[in-house]
Write an enzyme that holds these catalytic residues in place. Structure first.
Site, PDB file in Angstrom:
ATOM      1  N   GLU A 242       0.783  -1.167  -0.087  1.00 37.52           N
ATOM      2  CA  GLU A 242      -0.035  -0.064   0.155  1.00 37.52           C
ATOM      3  C   GLU A 242       0.925   1.215   0.210  1.00 37.52           C
ATOM      4  O   GLU A 242       1.556   1.490   1.044  1.00 37.52           O
ATOM      5  CB  GLU A 242      -0.998   0.012   1.421  1.00 37.52           C
ATOM      6  N   CYS A 276      -1.901   9.595   2.605  1.00 37.64           N
ATOM      7  CA  CYS A 276      -1.433   9.147   1.066  1.00 37.64           C
ATOM      8  C   CYS A 276      -2.622   9.480   0.080  1.00 37.64           C
ATOM      9  O   CYS A 276      -2.304   9.296  -1.300  1.00 37.64           O
ATOM     10  CB  CYS A 276      -1.108   7.530   1.244  1.00 37.64           C
TER      11      CYS A 276
END
Length: 500
Positions: A242, A276
């Protein structure tokens, strides 16, 4: 490996009494092992006993996570405030509530997720049983970043537990207050024969990656992701990455600038921009930029006041290293809003940069701070070309009153996730998979996708030992007639016919 000073420290390991899964275990908060290998071997042995496989055990561990969140809510909020100056609102919305929702969802659906999944059969297997069994991988490693240190620990942990694995957690040493709670408090709520927390920095993580795991789940940046992937490749270990990236945000000329500004400013400054999936830059026409800049200034002032540094709603940069990096980015383009910084307070003001060139540093790296560059384009086609010249992002955003514009951006680009006319609200739906594509990551999680990520989808066919005569079609000596019949029998179909 000797566990000398600076070596890995195991929370919930060693001579600690094993948790029973149904209630908190009050033991020594942190125990150390004589060797790294011993602890991993103990966890593997626990898995091979079958201890983690029953639904009752998995549910008990999930209930332990739920109690951990309830019992320690205030302590967790205080730790998040200490690490990132997160407000109670942001801590609740993005860390505690999301983690609790994942636990609750897994508890409600655990038995249905675990059930064998029946599949369609062909004529040749109509009398047989064909299904997919969801079995745990074994011993999995979860490496956690610092920006959402609770959420990004517990959400994948829920999936790993629900899937029946033993787990090693590696929290970030950067978010020290949360790391301490995860090391000292969390193990009391889990069966310590099946779960462990390892402490340390990059050196310890490197040592950890030298060992074989059955799955590695890593959240962080692409540079470290490549290191983790290379380490996993030595053992052919499956991996979930991720990662981040530069998330584009296209704003069409027909938008109401204040609505866009409200939504973009909040998502860009949430957690001081250390997210993010935050919009990393805006693409719009020169005309829209001229309307959007004052709207952004209005939104920032309403949200954080005339002096955002005094606002309790705005977080801080995690440490000096990241502060210095962000301070350097303030020199790109021209500051239209904000631009102030205070190293002693790790404060970066909500900032908007205009006249930004594509080659400048702020457009070459993920920002991870409350800085928003604006790049002007002449058309939707130019915006899409700009997006497609770059690496595929973790998230992509488009604002327009016209659905056909949103649909064009969606159809002609690629990203891990997409949201039209808002920021990262797609992440609030556990029914949607979360993850990247290309350099922004691989693999998906959240909700049932987390369970699937930590499960081996085992293909199973159980055939009858009787009626051997039917198999004569496939045995030598071969004939054209048998081949034709066999090919028909092997065609997959959902029929209820019986092979006589």
């Amino acid at each position: 490996m000797e566990l000398s000073k600076g070596g890995p420290g195991w929370a919930g390991a060693g001579d600690c009494r094993k948790g029973e899964g149904s209630r908190p275990i009050h033991t020594a908060l942190s125990c150390r092992m004589d060797s790294f290998e011993d602890r991993l071997r103990q966890l593997r042995e626990a898995f091979h006993t079958g201890r983690t496989r029953p639904a009752e055990f998995r549910a008990a561990q999930l209930q332990g996570l739920s109690r951990f969140l309830r019992d320690n809510k205030q302590q967790l909020q205080e730790a998040l405030a200490q690490d990132l100056r997160k407000s109670a609102f942001e801590s609740e919305v993005s860390e505690i509530a999301i983690s609790q929702a994942e636990v609750d969802l897994a508890l409600r659906n655990l038995r249905s997720w675990m059930k064998d999944e029946k599949v369609s059969k062909n004529l040749a297997t109509q009398l047989d049983s064909a299904f997919i069994r969801k079995e745990p991988f074994g011993l999995v490693l979860i490496i956690v970043p610092w920006n959402y240190p609770l959420n990004l620990t517990l959400v994948p942990l829920v999936g790993a537990i629900a899937a029946g694995n033993c787990v090693v957690l590696k929290p970030s040493e950067t978010s020290k207050a949360i790391e301490k709670i995860l090391a000292e408090v969390l193990p009391r709520y889990l069966d310590q024969s099946c779960f462990a927390v390892v402490l340390g920095g990059p050196q310890e993580t490197s040592k950890l990656l030298e060992h074989r795991f059955d799955h590695i789940f890593f959240t962080g940046n692409a540079y470290v992701g490549k290191i983790v992937m290379a380490a996993a490749a030595k053992h052919l270990t499956p991996i979930t990455l991720e990662l981040g990236g530069k998330n584009p945000c296209y704003v069409d000329d027909d938008c109401d600038p204040q609505t866009v500004a409200n939504r973009v400013a909040w998502f860009r400054c949430f957690n001081a921009g250390q997210t993010c999936v935050a919009p990393d830059y805006i693409l719009c026409s020169q005309e829209m930029q001229e309307r959007l800049v004052p709207a952004l200034q209005n939104a920032i002032t309403r949200f954080y006041g005339d002096n955002p540094q005094t606002s309790p709603s705005l977080g801080r940069i995690i440490n000096q290293k990241h502060f210095k990096r962000l301070q350097g980015l303030l020199g790109c383009g021209r500051v239209a809003i904000g631009g102030q910084s205070d190293e002693s307070d790790l404060y970066i003001a909500p900032t908007v940069l205009v006249d930004v060139q594509e080659t400048e540093p702020v457009m070459q790296e993920e920002i991870f701070g409350p800085i928003l560059p604006m790049v002007t384009v002449r058309s939707l086609d130019e915006a899409i070309d700009f997006i497609n010249r770059r690496e595929k992002p973790l998230a992509l955003y488009a604002f327009s009153k016209r659905s056909q514009v949103i649909k064009q951006v969606l159809a002609r680009t690629s990203s891990g996730g997409f949201c039209g006319n808002d920021g990262f609200m797609h992440m609030t739906l556990s029914s949607l998979p979360f993850g990247g594509v290309g350099s922004s990551g691989m693999g998906r999680y959240h909700g049932k996708f987390s369970f699937d990520t930590f499960s081996n989808q085992r293909a199973c066919l159980l055939r009858s030992p009787r009626m051997e005569k039917i198999n004569d079609l496939r045995y030598p000596p071969y004939s054209r007639r048998n081949l034709r019949v066999l090919l028909v029998a092997m065609e997959e179909r959902s029929c209820s016919c019986t092979l006589l």
